[in-house]
Design a protein around this motif. Structure first.
Motif, PDB file in Angstrom:
ATOM      1  N   ALA A 197       0.883  -1.091  -0.013  1.00 57.44           N
ATOM      2  CA  ALA A 197      -0.004   0.015  -0.238  1.00 57.44           C
ATOM      3  C   ALA A 197       0.928   1.206   0.215  1.00 57.44           C
ATOM      4  N   GLN A 198       2.138   1.199   0.367  1.00 59.26           N
ATOM      5  CA  GLN A 198       2.867   2.198   0.515  1.00 59.26           C
ATOM      6  C   GLN A 198       3.866   2.506  -0.773  1.00 59.26           C
ATOM      7  N   GLU A 199       3.728   1.382  -1.408  1.00 59.00           N
ATOM      8  CA  GLU A 199       4.775   1.629  -2.635  1.00 59.00           C
ATOM      9  C   GLU A 199       4.148   2.914  -3.694  1.00 59.00           C
ATOM     10  N   GLN A 200       5.142   3.611  -4.162  1.00 57.56           N
ATOM     11  CA  GLN A 200       4.773   4.666  -4.858  1.00 57.56           C
ATOM     12  C   GLN A 200       5.889   4.606  -6.081  1.00 57.56           C
ATOM     13  N   THR A 201       5.338   4.296  -7.353  1.00 50.43           N
ATOM     14  CA  THR A 201       6.498   4.518  -8.338  1.00 50.43           C
ATOM     15  C   THR A 201       6.798   5.820  -8.484  1.00 50.43           C
ATOM     16  N   PHE A 202       8.055   6.002  -9.306  1.00 52.19           N
ATOM     17  CA  PHE A 202       8.275   7.194  -9.454  1.00 52.19           C
ATOM     18  C   PHE A 202       7.432   8.152 -10.582  1.00 52.19           C
ATOM     19  N   TYR A 203       6.757   7.427 -11.531  1.00 51.68           N
ATOM     20  CA  TYR A 203       5.735   7.777 -12.197  1.00 51.68           C
ATOM     21  C   TYR A 203       4.715   8.364 -11.519  1.00 51.68           C
ATOM     22  N   ASP A 204       4.155   7.958 -10.469  1.00 47.76           N
ATOM     23  CA  ASP A 204       3.189   8.235  -9.597  1.00 47.76           C
ATOM     24  C   ASP A 204       3.689   9.662  -8.761  1.00 47.76           C
ATOM     25  N   GLU A 205       5.035   9.321  -8.154  1.00 53.25           N
ATOM     26  CA  GLU A 205       5.457  10.614  -7.522  1.00 53.25           C
ATOM     27  C   GLU A 205       5.613  11.974  -8.457  1.00 53.25           C
ATOM     28  N   ILE A 206       5.825  11.857  -9.522  1.00 55.34           N
ATOM     29  CA  ILE A 206       5.998  13.120 -10.445  1.00 55.34           C
ATOM     30  C   ILE A 206       4.659  13.656 -10.820  1.00 55.34           C
ATOM     31  N   GLY A 207       3.653  12.763 -10.883  1.00 54.81           N
ATOM     32  CA  GLY A 207       2.275  13.235 -11.112  1.00 54.81           C
ATOM     33  C   GLY A 207       1.779  12.560 -12.308  1.00 54.81           C
ATOM     34  N   GLY A 208       2.271  11.292 -12.843  1.00 55.22           N
ATOM     35  CA  GLY A 208       1.747  10.720 -13.881  1.00 55.22           C
ATOM     36  C   GLY A 208       1.746  11.072 -15.239  1.00 55.22           C
ATOM     37  N   LEU A 209       0.855  10.608 -15.853  1.00 56.18           N
ATOM     38  CA  LEU A 209       0.828  10.826 -17.442  1.00 56.18           C
ATOM     39  C   LEU A 209       0.607  12.291 -17.821  1.00 56.18           C
ATOM     40  N   PRO A 210      -0.043  13.115 -17.040  1.00 55.11           N
ATOM     41  CA  PRO A 210      -0.153  14.442 -17.539  1.00 55.11           C
ATOM     42  C   PRO A 210       1.123  15.366 -17.218  1.00 55.11           C
ATOM     43  N   VAL A 211       1.876  14.916 -16.434  1.00 57.26           N
ATOM     44  CA  VAL A 211       3.260  15.430 -16.224  1.00 57.26           C
ATOM     45  C   VAL A 211       4.221  14.835 -17.500  1.00 57.26           C
ATOM     46  N   ILE A 212       4.194  13.890 -17.642  1.00 58.17           N
ATOM     47  CA  ILE A 212       5.012  13.151 -18.831  1.00 58.17           C
ATOM     48  C   ILE A 212       4.727  13.591 -20.147  1.00 58.17           C
ATOM     49  N   GLU A 213       3.298  13.812 -20.150  1.00 56.70           N
ATOM     50  CA  GLU A 213       2.576  14.609 -21.645  1.00 56.70           C
ATOM     51  C   GLU A 213       3.174  16.022 -21.718  1.00 56.70           C
ATOM     52  N   ARG A 214       3.390  16.806 -20.615  1.00 56.06           N
ATOM     53  CA  ARG A 214       3.808  18.048 -20.903  1.00 56.06           C
ATOM     54  C   ARG A 214       5.353  18.128 -21.211  1.00 56.06           C
ATOM     55  N   ILE A 215       6.126  17.249 -20.731  1.00 49.67           N
ATOM     56  CA  ILE A 215       7.512  17.193 -21.135  1.00 49.67           C
ATOM     57  C   ILE A 215       7.517  16.829 -22.567  1.00 49.67           C
ATOM     58  N   VAL A 216       6.996  15.871 -23.022  1.00 48.45           N
ATOM     59  CA  VAL A 216       7.158  15.292 -24.253  1.00 48.45           C
ATOM     60  C   VAL A 216       6.346  16.218 -25.171  1.00 48.45           C
ATOM     61  N   SER A 217       5.456  16.806 -24.745  1.00 43.54           N
ATOM     62  CA  SER A 217       4.799  17.982 -25.858  1.00 43.54           C
ATOM     63  C   SER A 217       5.725  19.059 -26.024  1.00 43.54           C
ATOM     64  N   ARG A 218       6.367  19.535 -25.077  1.00 45.35           N
ATOM     65  CA  ARG A 218       7.513  20.584 -25.368  1.00 45.35           C
ATOM     66  C   ARG A 218       8.562  20.132 -25.924  1.00 45.35           C
ATOM     67  N   PHE A 219       9.094  18.781 -25.824  1.00 43.53           N
ATOM     68  CA  PHE A 219      10.054  18.297 -26.450  1.00 43.53           C
ATOM     69  C   PHE A 219       9.693  18.297 -28.060  1.00 43.53           C
ATOM     70  N   TYR A 220       8.661  17.597 -28.244  1.00 37.44           N
ATOM     71  CA  TYR A 220       8.313  17.709 -29.707  1.00 37.44           C
ATOM     72  C   TYR A 220       8.200  18.740 -30.403  1.00 37.44           C
TER      73      TYR A 220
END
Ligand code: HEM
Length: 141
Positions: free
Chosen positions: A14-37
């Motif tokens: 129950a305490q496990e949190q992935t780095f993906y969760d920690e940084i805010g999941g898909l919306p945050v990765i989408e923001r990074i990649v959108s600026r990248f492209y």
């Protein structure tokens, strides 16, 4: 905390949190990649390498987003859609020299700068990106 967890210092499920969760999941990765492209599309070295239609319809962005989500412990949608990443092999058709890698990292840095990560999170994500960009090199200067 259960006995085993207390004894080993391991987090309980129950305490496990992935780095993906920690940084805010898909919306945050989408923001990074959108600026990248956005940067890639106008880049003199990288722009011509990426199929124009894949940039225009967002499919290139989707592949990188899903790859990064999976890499950092999020859903495994990337592999369901694309199979094993085998990224070096997938980059073999492209000239990935030091110049291309530097351009790639410049746009990725711009993406990370917009993500609002903590310094520790940023260092971890950036460390992986720089390592992976070196790993992708396949052509001498
Ligand atoms: C070092 C310079 C790099 C160059 C010049 C480069 C270039 C490209 C190009 C031209 C494509 C094909 C277009 C597409 O399918 O999206 C591609 C795909 C891809 N790249 Fe890179 N890339 C680089 C580094 C990286 C790094 C560091 C990563 C991961 C951290 C990465 C992850 C991907 C992924 C996930 C795909 C889609 C693979 C697929 O499912 O077909 N690339 N790259």
């Amino acid at each position: 905390m259960n006995q085993t967890a207390a004894a080993t210092g391991q987090p309980t499920p129950a305490q496990e949190q992935t780095f993906y969760d920690e940084i805010g999941g898909l919306p945050v990765i989408e923001r990074i990649v959108s600026r990248f492209y956005a940067g890639v599309a106008t880049d003199p070295v990288l722009g011509p390498m990426y199929p124009a239609e894949d940039l225009a319809d967002g499919s290139a962005a989707r592949r990188l987003t899903l790859f990064l989500a999976q890499y950092w412990g999020g859903p495994s949608t990337y592999s369901q859609e694309r199979g094993h990443p085998r990224l070096r092999m997938r980059h073999a058709p492209f000239t990935v020299n030091r110049e291309a890698a530097e351009h790639w990292l410049t746009h990725f840095r711009a993406g990370l700068d917009e993500a609002g990560l903590t310094p520790e999170q940023d260092a971890k994500f950036w460390g992986y990106a720089t390592y992976a960009a070196q790993f992708m090199l396949n052509t001498p200067d």
